[in-house]
Design a protein around this motif. Structure first.
Motif, mmCIF file in Angstrom:
data_model
loop_
_atom_site.group_PDB
_atom_site.id
_atom_site.type_symbol
_atom_site.label_atom_id
_atom_site.label_comp_id
_atom_site.label_asym_id
_atom_site.label_seq_id
_atom_site.Cartn_x
_atom_site.Cartn_y
_atom_site.Cartn_z
ATOM 1 N N THR A 184 4.806 1.020 8.880
ATOM 2 C CA THR A 184 4.070 2.073 9.543
ATOM 3 C C THR A 184 2.701 2.114 8.907
ATOM 4 O O THR A 184 2.607 2.297 7.692
ATOM 5 C CB THR A 184 4.808 3.409 9.390
ATOM 6 N N PRO A 205 -0.389 2.858 4.686
ATOM 7 C CA PRO A 205 1.044 2.701 4.928
ATOM 8 C C PRO A 205 1.770 4.000 4.583
ATOM 9 O O PRO A 205 1.173 4.924 4.025
ATOM 10 C CB PRO A 205 1.437 1.584 3.964
ATOM 11 N N ILE A 206 3.035 4.082 4.925
ATOM 12 C CA ILE A 206 3.848 5.231 4.522
ATOM 13 C C ILE A 206 4.979 4.726 3.643
ATOM 14 O O ILE A 206 5.782 3.899 4.075
ATOM 15 C CB ILE A 206 4.441 5.967 5.736
ATOM 16 N N GLY A 207 5.007 5.183 2.418
ATOM 17 C CA GLY A 207 6.153 4.892 1.568
ATOM 18 C C GLY A 207 7.320 5.777 1.975
ATOM 19 O O GLY A 207 7.202 6.996 1.989
ATOM 20 N N VAL A 208 8.420 5.141 2.327
ATOM 21 C CA VAL A 208 9.634 5.874 2.684
ATOM 22 C C VAL A 208 10.571 5.815 1.483
ATOM 23 O O VAL A 208 10.690 4.759 0.852
ATOM 24 C CB VAL A 208 10.327 5.213 3.897
ATOM 25 N N TRP A 209 11.192 6.926 1.130
ATOM 26 C CA TRP A 209 12.153 6.937 0.038
ATOM 27 C C TRP A 209 11.396 7.014 -1.294
ATOM 28 O O TRP A 209 11.665 7.854 -2.120
ATOM 29 C CB TRP A 209 13.023 5.689 0.091
ATOM 30 N N LEU A 210 10.461 6.098 -1.506
ATOM 31 C CA LEU A 210 9.552 6.137 -2.650
ATOM 32 C C LEU A 210 8.140 6.010 -2.102
ATOM 33 O O LEU A 210 7.907 5.320 -1.120
ATOM 34 C CB LEU A 210 9.834 4.997 -3.631
ATOM 35 N N GLY A 211 7.175 6.653 -2.772
ATOM 36 C CA GLY A 211 5.804 6.619 -2.280
ATOM 37 C C GLY A 211 5.603 7.631 -1.171
ATOM 38 O O GLY A 211 6.409 8.561 -1.002
ATOM 39 N N TYR A 214 -0.127 7.273 1.514
ATOM 40 C CA TYR A 214 -1.189 7.121 0.528
ATOM 41 C C TYR A 214 -2.250 6.150 1.044
ATOM 42 O O TYR A 214 -1.992 5.349 1.933
ATOM 43 C CB TYR A 214 -0.633 6.554 -0.787
ATOM 44 N N TRP A 216 -4.233 2.830 0.566
ATOM 45 C CA TRP A 216 -4.136 1.531 -0.103
ATOM 46 C C TRP A 216 -5.382 0.706 0.192
ATOM 47 O O TRP A 216 -6.093 0.969 1.164
ATOM 48 C CB TRP A 216 -2.890 0.774 0.368
ATOM 49 N N CYS A 231 -2.314 0.269 -4.384
ATOM 50 C CA CYS A 231 -2.352 1.704 -4.072
ATOM 51 C C CYS A 231 -3.591 2.317 -4.707
ATOM 52 O O CYS A 231 -3.825 2.185 -5.910
ATOM 53 C CB CYS A 231 -1.089 2.380 -4.593
ATOM 54 N N ARG A 234 -3.179 8.631 -4.191
ATOM 55 C CA ARG A 234 -1.925 9.260 -3.789
ATOM 56 C C ARG A 234 -2.136 10.744 -3.497
ATOM 57 O O ARG A 234 -3.147 11.328 -3.883
ATOM 58 C CB ARG A 234 -0.894 9.103 -4.898
#
Lengths: 350, 350
Positions: A184, A205-211, A214, A216, A231, A234
């Protein structure tokens, strides 16, 4: 109130009512988030224009492209009293767990001699094409390098939300280079020159679960293929930028560093603008970052509208110290404001 | 039961107890998901080895790398009776809304003359390095081209989950090429040769809001920078692959097309293997796809363990018609099985 922006008295500069629908049966619902460039002595906006079918009482309708359908589009209609329908977020239609956009966007040019009064093209300039853009194209950034305009934009489909690249030299013939960053991802802005021999881009991008969502930074030898992802910035807990952030237009070269105006939102979806200053030779090094926004939704038209409490910019022109940002207000109308580079740098302690 | 795999009687081939911890105070919790290659007459596994601190009664502990901490690592410890602690998923520790992995993984070699009895290296081969790998490295794929081994792996940190690339020619000196695909991405396998002049890779971004954990295909001129992203295979509602899917090891060239063994899961997190057949000249064209799994968790050690009901393969060796897959069972142990290319193609109706 931290706000360094001087808004145009003429705001809004472009409204949905100023734009002719792309086809019979559609309404222009929103005009927002233009990419901006100078060309042949004029200021150009490559606007996002969101359309939806004329609404019928008792229903909500939206539209997707479909090469197999008559006219290349398909109208989707849902009964408002259907318990499977969720319209909590005005930007989407959620039906029985499947997500559709409540409108479909294309990109359309508008131009101005004075940067304030704009003439809008009669027809779309760029429309979603192929299986990765069946839900439209959104939020273009325009960067000119050596006579070529590079258009990075959000490509939306049921396959996901990624970043496409189109180039042109004359705004008549366009070359499509496909998806350059996979889902994403969005909010991709190219630097206006190579750094250390490589092209550079911000992306989101979208960090899913972690991150999370943010900013980049990435590099490319050819603008088509991207790597060396790092990165850059944040979200910051318990701040105006606690929920998400993303780059605006192309960064501005200053003697102190690359100056980037970015957007960020808190958990109440209040979108403000901030500034990042990056090392000229290694833009992955952040030299300074706004503690407070440099622009916040304060005007009535920024606070109330389709999606209120939003200022969002992805394009600007620069005249010496003055940045003119063109921005989406309340995700509905296009406005203008000026900012001083010196004042932004001062706010960053530079 | 659709299952074409002939499991080794010697399974499991590698267990956590076979592996020496990387440092004092850690336990090896899991050995799983090896990249596989042949080299100098032996079969090599580049295993994922997951470690965690020796657990103390009343607490759960995990570990992250931290260059500022003594020894380069930091131990995190949470009281089991803390109401802010959520251990529902054994793979993660959720504490007050922040996610940590319950273990940290490195990559370690094991080798075998017969492909069944493996000797495990005394020390890690590759460990997480830098801010994009502070939570470790996982699930390597190994592709050899012209004497160079290309290792694509999952880089995990608080910045997100992306794909890193490391190369080596001798398994002694390693060259790090940074993150080649940004978050959220994993399951990246390189084709073993160029197609139409370009390198090709499978990868597995996650579409948020639209799209999902689907298999995508991308191309690169240099293996470092990637573009031309296209969606190759999506989840299928109400099937064994309704929730997610991702590529396994490098695809196998057959006269009928590129054969790729992939994994997929349903909403109960039951992971099976399936097969995709892609056009030799344009691998973005799917010629055939498994309707039923070609391998399912059926053996006791695949049904019960750290994370039960899982078979997951990201590496294999091929001898004429025979594919030997090495696979993680229950996310805990490494097993082996053979499959016939002809039988897989038959199952695809080819």
């Amino acid at each position: 109130m931290a706000d360094l922006a001087r808004r145009f008295a003429e705001n809004p500069l472009v409204r949905p009512g100023d734009v002719r629908p792309s086809r019979e049966g559609l309404d222009v619902q929103l005009t927002l988030n233009p990419g901006v460039f100078r060309w042949q002595g004029k200021v150009y906006l490559l606007m996002r224009v969101a359309e939806r079918p004329k609404q019928v009482e008792g229903f909500v309708s939206t539209i997707v492209t479909d090469p197999d359908a008559e006219g290349g589009v398909r109208i989707l209609r849902f009964r408002l009293d259907d318990p499977g329908l969720d319209l909590t977020d005005p930007r989407i239609i959620n039906y029985q767990g499947t997500t559709y956009l409540s409108s479909i966007s294309h990109l359309r040019l508008a131009w101005s001699q004075d940067g304030v009064h704009f003439q809008v093209a009669d027809k779309p300039t760029l429309v979603g094409t192929g299986p990765l853009e069946s839900y439209g194209v959104e939020d273009a950034r325009v960067t000119e390098m050596e006579g070529t305009f590079y258009i990075t934009y959000t490509a939306v489909s049921e396959n996901g939300i990624g970043v496409g690249l189109i180039t042109t030299t004359d705004w008549q013939a366009f070359h499509r280079h496909g998806m350059i960053l996979p889902p994403t991802n969005k909010d991709t802005a190219l630097f206006p020159e190579r750094v250390g021999g490589m092209y550079v881009a911000f992306h989101r991008p979208i960090g899913v679960w972690l991150g999370g969502p943010y900013i980049w930074l990435s590099r490319s030898p050819d603008l088509l293929h991207w790597g060396d992802h790092a990165c850059l910035a944040r979200t910051i807990p318990n701040s105006w930028e606690e929920q998400r952030l993303g780059a605006g237009g192309p960064p501005i070269r200053t003697p102190e560093g690359w100056l980037e105006i970015y957007h960020a939102a808190n958990f109440e979806h209040r979108y403000c603008l901030g500034a990042l200053l990056l090392d000229l030779d290694d833009p992955s090094q952040v030299l300074a970052r706004s503690k407070e926004p440099i622009m916040e939704p304060t005007a009535a038209y920024e606070r109330q509208g389709f999606f209120g409490e939003v200022v969002f910019s992805n394009g600007h022109v620069v005249d010496r110290d003055q940045i003119t940002v063109y921005y989406g207000a309340s995700d509905e109308i296009i406005c203008g404001a000026t900012l001083s580079i010196r004042e932004i740098l001062d706010s960053l302690g530079m």
